[in-house]
Design an enzyme around this catalytic site. Structure first.
Site, short mmCIF file in Angstrom:
data_model
loop_
_atom_site.label_atom_id
_atom_site.label_comp_id
_atom_site.label_asym_id
_atom_site.label_seq_id
_atom_site.Cartn_x
_atom_site.Cartn_y
_atom_site.Cartn_z
CE1 TYR A 1 35.35 38.82 27.68
CE2 TYR A 1 37.50 38.92 28.74
CZ TYR A 1 36.73 38.87 27.60
OH TYR A 1 37.33 38.86 26.37
CG ASP B 1 42.79 32.18 24.44
OD1 ASP B 1 42.07 33.19 24.50
OD2 ASP B 1 43.48 31.78 25.39
CD GLU C 1 41.23 40.25 29.33
OE1 GLU C 1 41.28 39.24 28.60
OE2 GLU C 1 40.24 40.99 29.39
#
Length: 263
Positions: free
Chosen positions: A175, A60, A49
């Protein structure tokens, strides 16, 4: 068909969980990223990734935020990210590469041109954190036209009403974000993840990779018992920043071994 389908098919045939390793493109420079990608593949990463640096990475945590800042300060661009993928393909033809980023750089580049160039460089798919299913038609169409997988995220907050919308046009794998919050945060109980993986797998018909907060081989093994793949990002990025390529690759190798031997 991208490299993702045969990769996950082989893992299923071997009854092994896969290992998905994340690295930020351009952190701290392109050559280091290329060295990391080659090393990750050689250490057992089944999928790489590759983060696309962005100024406002809302999903994030601090570790990957800092990596994005370092990459941007070093001059990394989306075009530069694709250049790294192209160089990686000169030596590693088989390991899937999924680009993970945010809509703004893709939009600024031009969805159609980005998809064309990403496919030409040798990418296999894209994770775009901040384009919801209701607004993804143009971007998804560009990816589809170039044979790229559009990997979507599901989370503990994705209920049974929302889940079919999220996975309807997902390809490659789903995911599953094991915890609410940002990358690098703590992870939920394995029992909770097992039930969630089964639910997402049933809704999508696709492999399910689990990430966010996986930092140790023990945790990777726990998740590898129930998920189709284990995703590790922040731990590798932090090890690279603190101790360099060799130590980051050593950590990645232990995590890959843990995932692969979990069953």
């Amino acid at each position: 068909m991208t490299r993702l389908a045969p990769t996950f098919a082989a893992l299923k045939s071997d009854n092994r969980a896969g290992f998905v390793a994340y690295v930020m493109a351009g952190d701290p420079d392109a050559n280091t990223t290329l060295e990391m990608m080659k090393g990750l593949a050689d250490k057992g990463a089944d999928v790489i990734e590759l983060g696309v640096p962005f100024t406002d990475p809302m999903a994030d945590g601090p570790t990957i935020q800092r990596a994005a800042i370092r990459a941007l300060e070093g001059g990394m661009t989306l075009r530069g990210v694709l250049g790294i993928v192209k160089r990686f393909r000169e030596t590693h033809a088989d390991t899937p590469v999924v680009l993970m980023g945010y809509a703004n750089p893709f939009f600024s580049y031009g969805y159609a041109q980005f998809a064309t160039d990403a496919a030409a460089a040798g990418a296999d798919g894209v994770i775009c954190v901040d384009i919801p299913p209701e607004e993804d038609t143009e971007f998804r169409g560009a990816l589809d036209a170039n044979g790229l997988s559009f990997v979507r995220l599901a989370a503990p907050t994705t209920d049974d009403k929302r889940l079919p919308q999220v996975v309807a046009h997902t390809s490659g794998f789903v995911y599953y974000v094991s915890t609410t919050g940002v990358t690098g945060a703590g992870s939920g109980a394995t029992g909770d993840i097992s039930a969630a993986v089964a639910r997402v797998r049933a809704a999508s018909g696709l492999p399910v990779a689990v990430g966010f907060g996986v930092k140790t081989p023990e945790r990777a093994a726990d998740i590898g018992k129930v998920a189709d793949a284990v995703v590790v990002g922040s731990a590798i990025v932090e090890e690279l920043a603190q101790n360099g390529v060799d130590q980051a690759l050593h950590l990645a190798g232990t995590l890959a071994d843990a995932a692969h031997s979990a069953r």
